[in-house]
Write a protein that holds these residues in place. Structure first.
Motif, mmCIF file in Angstrom:
data_model
loop_
_atom_site.group_PDB
_atom_site.id
_atom_site.type_symbol
_atom_site.label_atom_id
_atom_site.label_comp_id
_atom_site.label_asym_id
_atom_site.label_seq_id
_atom_site.Cartn_x
_atom_site.Cartn_y
_atom_site.Cartn_z
ATOM 1 N N UNK A 327 0.825 -1.112 0.058
ATOM 2 C CA UNK A 327 0.261 0.083 0.180
ATOM 3 C C UNK A 327 0.785 1.228 -0.055
ATOM 4 N N UNK A 328 1.948 1.236 0.741
ATOM 5 C CA UNK A 328 2.705 2.366 0.812
ATOM 6 C C UNK A 328 3.482 2.576 -0.591
ATOM 7 N N UNK A 329 3.745 1.499 -1.296
ATOM 8 C CA UNK A 329 4.621 1.755 -2.622
ATOM 9 C C UNK A 329 3.371 2.115 -3.600
ATOM 10 N N UNK A 330 2.016 1.838 -3.288
ATOM 11 C CA UNK A 330 1.265 2.001 -4.322
ATOM 12 C C UNK A 330 0.785 3.614 -4.165
ATOM 13 N N UNK A 331 0.849 4.353 -3.116
ATOM 14 C CA UNK A 331 0.716 5.603 -2.745
ATOM 15 C C UNK A 331 1.807 6.580 -2.705
#
Length: 429
Positions: A327-331
């Motif tokens: 999720x941190x990669x995605x945002x």
């Protein structure tokens, strides 16, 4: 007590569970925590020892629970020891339990007065082979104060030095982390009160409100619904203060455009709820706030999707961390390069998620239980991922309470606003 009477069946079952783990011809002694003094001649509000509460339901200082299931005298197999009522004392501090009242609460028929305890104990100790004594063995215990539980242990062992002693806390840790349906029923009341407080706050919140005013609204709703009070220090953190995990000053203004992180829970019948919601002060998430919030919610939902009996706890944590990394990669908070070059002991995601995702919940907010074993049916957990971004002055955490069932889990806060759309709709009302 503000809360309504709780069936003694809850405590009778708990004693049966402990007794089933005791060695033959053994005795277990559980003294309650004392009243703690504060400045002058005042005292802090009394908080019962969790194990005494778990075994008896009695909320009164100087209480002792004694279990001796193999005692030849059947009337002495369960004994509740109480402070003898004193007319003068009661004029100052109020009513103390009578024997029949204590039996109605606990289900223990043999109630003795504290001034007879030494004589009572001597007879039992002369017959018992093994003695279980209780101490606080919480993994996060850290105190410089003299511990009254250890003083009691030392006193008993000094008087009876040739007995065989064992640790009651080891059994308690195994048992208390698994909640009976009766325990969860009481917890549901605490959760229901907490949900009412959230609903009240979502309608009250607006730019210019002070954090402590929100805390006051929560407290009002708790007390009017018979909660004993707050399960823990209420965290009302607007703006950048949300990155401080245990922020409790609650003395700043909530400003337009900020998010506010609210972490609170009601205590009812000595069982605790633990809720966190992060909402926009003005009732509308910005696009970026929504993006980060939905990333945090995805991790939260991932936790609910995988929690079930038989799952090793460490595998659960590993899966949560992997989802947080995704999720941190995605945002855009971390990159593939960050992950490739990360220190395995300090992975990249920890810059933005720097606490555990789950703790046991029960008679204490961080209840006892093992974080190295497999997850078992009946365990009661929180799921509380967070994303904290220093450069954006933003902290988001989402927390619900989850009961592990035979085939999966039940979200005890199901139906409480949690999505962006549900929160915004609730704040419009």
């Amino acid at each position: 007590m503000k809360y309504l009477p709780i069936s003694s069946k809850l405590y009778e079952q708990n004693r049966e569970r402990f007794i089933s783990k005791m060695k033959p011809n053994s005795l277990a002694i559980f003294p309650a925590s004392p009243v703690f003094p504060k400045g002058g001649d005042g005292t802090y509000g009394y908080k019962p020892d969790a194990d005494v509460m778990w075994l008896s339901g009695v909320v009164q200082e100087k209480t002792i629970v004694i279990l001796y299931p193999d005692n030849p005298d059947k009337t002495m197999r369960e004994v509740l020891v109480l402070l003898r009522p004193n007319e003068l004392l009661e004029k100052w501090v109020g009513h103390k339990l009578r024997k029949d009242e204590a039996t109605a609460i606990s289900g223990i028929k043999n109630v003795q007065w504290l001034d007879n305890f030494d004589t009572l104990l001597q007879v039992m100790m002369n017959s018992a082979d093994t003695v279980y004594l209780n101490t606080n063995e919480h993994n996060r215990l850290d105190t410089e104060l003299p511990r009254t539980d250890l003083l009691f242990v030392q006193d008993v062992m000094k008087k009876y030095p040739v007995h065989t002693y064992d640790r009651a806390a080891r059994i308690m840790k195994e048992l208390r982390c698994v909640k009976t349906a009766e325990e969860v029923d009481v917890t549901r009341v605490a959760i229901g009160i907490t949900a009412k407080a959230l609903s009240r706050v979502l309608k009250f919140l607006r730019p210019g409100v002070m954090e402590h005013e929100i805390e006051a609204e929560i407290t009002h709703e708790f007390l009017r619904n018979r909660a004993t009070g707050h399960a823990y220090g209420c965290i009302i953190a607007s703006g950048d203060r949300a990155r401080t995990l245990h922020y409790e000053e609650n003395n700043q203004e909530c400003k337009d455009g900020e998010l506010i992180l609210m972490d609170f829970g009601a205590e009812y019948g000595n069982y605790n709820a633990d809720l966190t919601r992060t909402v926009p002060v003005n009732g509308r998430f910005t696009d970026r706030q929504k993006e980060v919030y939905n990333a945090c919610l995805a991790v939260h939902n991932h936790g609910k999707a995988i929690l079930k009996p038989g799952l090793p706890f460490q595998d659960y944590v590993k899966s949560i961390n992997e989802e947080m990394e995704r999720q941190l990669l995605r945002i855009g908070l971390i990159t593939e390069e960050d992950i490739k070059n990360q220190d395995p002991e300090n992975p990249a995601f920890k810059k933005y998620f720097y606490h555990g995702v789950t703790h046991f919940l029960g008679l204490v907010v961080h209840d006892v239980g093992s974080y190295t074993d497999v997850i078992r049916e009946g365990m009661l957990f929180t799921i509380e991922p967070g994303i904290y971004i220093e450069q954006e002055h933003m902290g988001i955490r989402i927390e619900n309470n989850i009961w592990i069932t035979k085939d999966g889990n039940e979200d005890l806060f199901h139906g409480i606003p949690i999505t962006v759309e549900e929160i915004e709709a609730a704040m419009k009302q």
